[in-house]
Design a protein around this motif. Structure first.
Motif, PDB file in Angstrom:
ATOM      1  N   ARG A  42       0.863  -1.178   0.000  1.00  0.00           N
ATOM      2  CA  ARG A  42       0.000   0.000   0.000  1.00  0.00           C
ATOM      3  C   ARG A  42       0.903   1.232   0.000  1.00  0.00           C
ATOM      4  O   ARG A  42       1.639   1.468   0.955  1.00  0.00           O
ATOM      5  CB  ARG A  42      -0.899   0.023   1.241  1.00  0.00           C
ATOM      6  N   PHE A  43       0.869   1.965  -1.091  1.00  0.00           N
ATOM      7  CA  PHE A  43       1.687   3.176  -1.184  1.00  0.00           C
ATOM      8  C   PHE A  43       1.020   4.289  -0.371  1.00  0.00           C
ATOM      9  O   PHE A  43      -0.051   4.787  -0.735  1.00  0.00           O
ATOM     10  CB  PHE A  43       1.848   3.598  -2.644  1.00  0.00           C
ATOM     11  N   ASP A  44       1.642   4.636   0.745  1.00  0.00           N
ATOM     12  CA  ASP A  44       1.132   5.713   1.600  1.00  0.00           C
ATOM     13  C   ASP A  44       1.630   7.048   1.039  1.00  0.00           C
ATOM     14  O   ASP A  44       2.621   7.619   1.501  1.00  0.00           O
ATOM     15  CB  ASP A  44       1.588   5.513   3.046  1.00  0.00           C
ATOM     16  N   ASP A  45       0.910   7.535   0.042  1.00  0.00           N
ATOM     17  CA  ASP A  45       1.368   8.698  -0.728  1.00  0.00           C
ATOM     18  C   ASP A  45       0.445   9.903  -0.538  1.00  0.00           C
ATOM     19  O   ASP A  45       0.085  10.579  -1.500  1.00  0.00           O
ATOM     20  CB  ASP A  45       1.480   8.343  -2.210  1.00  0.00           C
ATOM     21  N   THR A  46       0.059  10.163   0.715  1.00  0.00           N
ATOM     22  CA  THR A  46      -0.882  11.264   0.977  1.00  0.00           C
ATOM     23  C   THR A  46      -0.190  12.526   1.477  1.00  0.00           C
ATOM     24  O   THR A  46      -0.816  13.358   2.141  1.00  0.00           O
ATOM     25  CB  THR A  46      -1.955  10.817   1.990  1.00  0.00           C
ATOM     26  N   ASP A  47       1.103  12.652   1.186  1.00  0.00           N
ATOM     27  CA  ASP A  47       1.823  13.888   1.520  1.00  0.00           C
ATOM     28  C   ASP A  47       2.503  14.399   0.249  1.00  0.00           C
ATOM     29  O   ASP A  47       3.658  14.065  -0.028  1.00  0.00           O
ATOM     30  CB  ASP A  47       2.861  13.630   2.610  1.00  0.00           C
ATOM     31  N   PRO A  48       1.784  15.175  -0.554  1.00  0.00           N
ATOM     32  CA  PRO A  48       2.355  15.635  -1.837  1.00  0.00           C
ATOM     33  C   PRO A  48       3.356  16.767  -1.695  1.00  0.00           C
ATOM     34  O   PRO A  48       3.835  17.291  -2.705  1.00  0.00           O
ATOM     35  CB  PRO A  48       1.118  16.090  -2.615  1.00  0.00           C
ATOM     36  N   GLU A  49       3.701  17.140  -0.474  1.00  0.00           N
ATOM     37  CA  GLU A  49       4.578  18.294  -0.290  1.00  0.00           C
ATOM     38  C   GLU A  49       5.894  17.916   0.382  1.00  0.00           C
ATOM     39  O   GLU A  49       6.949  17.927  -0.260  1.00  0.00           O
ATOM     40  CB  GLU A  49       3.852  19.365   0.542  1.00  0.00           C
ATOM     41  N   THR A  50       5.866  17.548   1.673  1.00  0.00           N
ATOM     42  CA  THR A  50       7.126  17.309   2.392  1.00  0.00           C
ATOM     43  C   THR A  50       7.758  15.968   2.020  1.00  0.00           C
ATOM     44  O   THR A  50       8.975  15.837   2.031  1.00  0.00           O
ATOM     45  CB  THR A  50       6.914  17.383   3.910  1.00  0.00           C
ATOM     46  N   LYS A  51       6.922  14.960   1.732  1.00  0.00           N
ATOM     47  CA  LYS A  51       7.435  13.673   1.264  1.00  0.00           C
ATOM     48  C   LYS A  51       6.837  13.391  -0.107  1.00  0.00           C
ATOM     49  O   LYS A  51       6.148  12.397  -0.327  1.00  0.00           O
ATOM     50  CB  LYS A  51       7.098  12.558   2.246  1.00  0.00           C
ATOM     51  N   ARG A  52       7.121  14.298  -1.006  1.00  0.00           N
ATOM     52  CA  ARG A  52       6.489  14.292  -2.316  1.00  0.00           C
ATOM     53  C   ARG A  52       6.792  13.007  -3.082  1.00  0.00           C
ATOM     54  O   ARG A  52       7.957  12.625  -3.261  1.00  0.00           O
ATOM     55  CB  ARG A  52       6.970  15.500  -3.115  1.00  0.00           C
ATOM     56  N   PRO A  53       5.754  12.323  -3.556  1.00  0.00           N
ATOM     57  CA  PRO A  53       5.973  11.082  -4.295  1.00  0.00           C
ATOM     58  C   PRO A  53       6.760  11.310  -5.583  1.00  0.00           C
ATOM     59  O   PRO A  53       6.636  12.343  -6.242  1.00  0.00           O
ATOM     60  CB  PRO A  53       4.553  10.596  -4.594  1.00  0.00           C
TER      61      PRO A  53
END
Length: 585
Positions: free
Chosen positions: A158-169
């Motif tokens: 499960r790609f936990d990619d809900t931070d498009p800013e500080t941990k930008r995918p």
């Protein structure tokens, strides 16, 4: 390595070899004991290249004992460890501890549980796709995949990619991580992207609001921190449900700017741990998500909310996470209590620390070095990444075995790359052809009635594979340290005995007995005329040399062992040179 250190290594190696042999009731294995040995003795790590050679003899000696002799010797050296082994439940041996409240297929308790409920072990690997995996990331899929196989269970990525800013995918990381997983030998049963599931998180936030478990808050971070740390309630905490719903819908519609409004989970404002007091579940982010499918969203869940919801909906039964994330389970428990859900079993473990690299094992650090041109890419041999190990020719199985041997201790553990190398050597040594490579060679003329061609074996243990055909010519290349002194003899592997006279190696025609008598050193060589220029990429930089012409027979991804140098994965043959990636010695 001095004599005192060698004695310590041998003493510790004997203990670990005995532990390995007695626990598994079989012969000890060098690769299997390297990880525990180096983990218990971090001061051995600077000598990692020498350790396998030192402990090999110890392991052979231990393997010569009967099982009872091994047990008696272990009782002398480590009685407490022996007691722990003997106290373990009988049955199939596993390198990892049992999962809590999980029954293995075929057990009595399994049959009982099957009659009552579906008790499938379901686990998840939840990477943040902000870049390819470094070596430390391999621990999670290695352990989860091993548990999946052991319990005949299920696991997802499960790609936990809900931070498009500080941990930008990184858009390329989604595929590269799945490729790394395949390289390690595992295939997930399902793949999810959290950024595809925003509406699901919104629905559960709406339900939480109806349950009185969440409220919208426009306090600045500093203001709320002061209130939280003093145990005082936020002035927005007692908003009526209708207002909270309205403001949350405005968040979803993007009517607030970043930092202007958050949705908080209502917990215990006087909780003894301030980190658990009314934590943020959703916040506004102005930076668009790099995935086109998610680029219109501005209201994003925090990881603890998103992950907690997903773990329940996906049916996760067991979570493995770092000891530093203990508060996550406690935060999520508040949400689970509101929804009357049962929280999964949790196993916490310590961090993995890796030796042998000058580059920090950090996705952001590696990315910065690539951007600055200090590294050629994620597969640069100097980078502590799985892409790098794969390009160097290290098998994923070797990495998995080393990671599994670390167990699930809550203490930080040291992973010695030498343990991965030892595992890999066991996997590739028997099938890898031998060849000669001379680094920065010195040309030496030959004299006498010598053979026109040398025919050393392709593999010393497999005569059936045949021999190499190396043209000799009038001169050879030797490594600088192998050029003999005047009048000394030297044995050129696969060719014969020579004496260094008048700046020429004169063929003597003596047989191999001169080597067996211990009077003559054996060295490798390359023909001075017919050879192949090689550039070998290593962790310490590029190394150039000249190899025997047969190297051109190998294609991309083939492995060869350059005798007295090490294993190398052939990367490509260019017009001017052959490029190989150094694997290990």
């Amino acid at each position: 390595m001095d004599d005192e250190l060698r004695e310590r290594v041998e003493r510790e190696a004997e203990k670990h070899a005995l532990l390995n042999a007695v626990k598994h009731e079989s012969d000890a294995d060098v690769g299997a004991i390297m990880g525990p040995l180096m983990g218990d003795n971090p001061d051995f790590r600077p000598h990692g290249d020498e350790i396998p050679g030192v402990i090999g003899g110890v392991v052979s000696r231990v393997n010569g004992f009967s099982y009872e002799e091994k047990r008696e010797r272990l009782e002398e050296l480590a009685p407490e460890e022996l007691a722990e082994i003997e106290a373990e439940d009988e049955g199939e041996d596993h390198p990892l501890p049992d999962l809590p409240n999980a029954a293995e297929p075929g057990s009595d308790s399994q049959a009982q549980q099957d009659a009552e409920a579906d008790d499938e072990v379901r686990m998840r690997c939840a990477p943040n796709p902000n870049g390819p995996w470094h070596v430390g990331h391999a621990r999670m899929p290695a352990v989860i995949g091993t548990y999946r196989n052991r319990y005949d269970g299920w696991f997802c990525v499960r790609f936990d990619d809900t931070d498009p800013e500080t941990k930008r995918p990184d858009l390329e990381a989604y595929d590269s991580i799945l490729e790394d997983l395949e390289y390690l030998g595992f295939e997930p049963d399902a793949v999810y992207k959290a950024s595809d599931r925003l509406e699901t998180y919104y629905d559960h936030a709406r339900e939480l609001i109806e349950l009185g478990g969440a409220y919208t808050c426009s306090c600045s971070g500093e203001e709320f921190s002061e209130l939280k740390n003093s145990g005082e309630a936020c002035p927005h905490r007692d908003k009526d449900e209708a207002t909270v719903r309205e403001e949350f819908e405005a968040m979803i519609d993007g009517e607030y700017e970043s930092g202007e409004m958050v949705l908080r989970v209502k917990t215990d404002i006087e909780h003894k741990n301030p980190a658990l007091r009314d934590w943020v579940a959703f916040r506004m982010i102005d930076t668009p998500h790099p995935r086109k499918e998610a680029s219109d969203y501005r209201c994003w869940p925090m990881l603890d909310f998103q992950s907690g919801i997903d773990d329940h909906l996906i049916g996760i039964t067991h979570i493995i996470r770092g000891i530093d994330l203990q508060d996550s389970a406690k935060r999520q428990q508040f949400v689970y209590d509101y929804f009357d859900w049962e929280y999964p079993e949790v196993v916490h473990w310590g961090h993995v620390q890796l030796d042998a690299y000058d580059v920090k094992m950090s996705t952001s650090t590696i990315s910065e070095l690539i951007e600055e041109g200090e590294l050629d890419g994620w597969d640069d041999p100097r980078a502590p990444t799985l892409e790098s190990l794969r390009r160097r020719g290290i098998r994923g199985e070797a990495i998995v075995d080393a990671m599994v041997e670390l167990g699930t201790s809550t203490s930080d553990v040291d992973l010695a790359m030498s343990s991965i190398y030892a595992n890999n050597r066991e996997l590739i040594d028997d099938e890898t052809d031998r060849r000669f490579l001379v680094r920065d060679g010195t040309e030496v003329p030959l004299g006498g009635s010598l053979p026109a061609e040398a025919n050393p074996p392709l593999h010393p243990d497999h005569a059936e594979r045949g021999v190499r055909e190396i043209p000799v010519g009038d001169a050879v290349l030797l490594e600088a340290g192998d050029v003999p002194s005047r009048e000394e003899r030297v044995w050129l592997k696969g060719l014969g005995c020579f004496q260094y006279t008048r700046d020429t190696l004169q063929y003597t025609g003596e047989d191999i007995e001169v080597v067996r008598d211990g009077d003559v050193d054996v060295v490798h060589w390359a023909p001075a005329a017919e050879n192949v220029p090689v550039r070998m990429r290593t962790m310490d930089g590029d190394v150039t040399g000249r190899a025997e012409p047969g190297v051109l027979e190998y294609g991309t991804d083939d492995l060869v062992q350059f005798e007295r140098v090490g294993f190398v994965r052939i990367d490509r043959h260019d017009d001017e040179e052959t490029v190989g990636y150094y694997t290990h010695d």
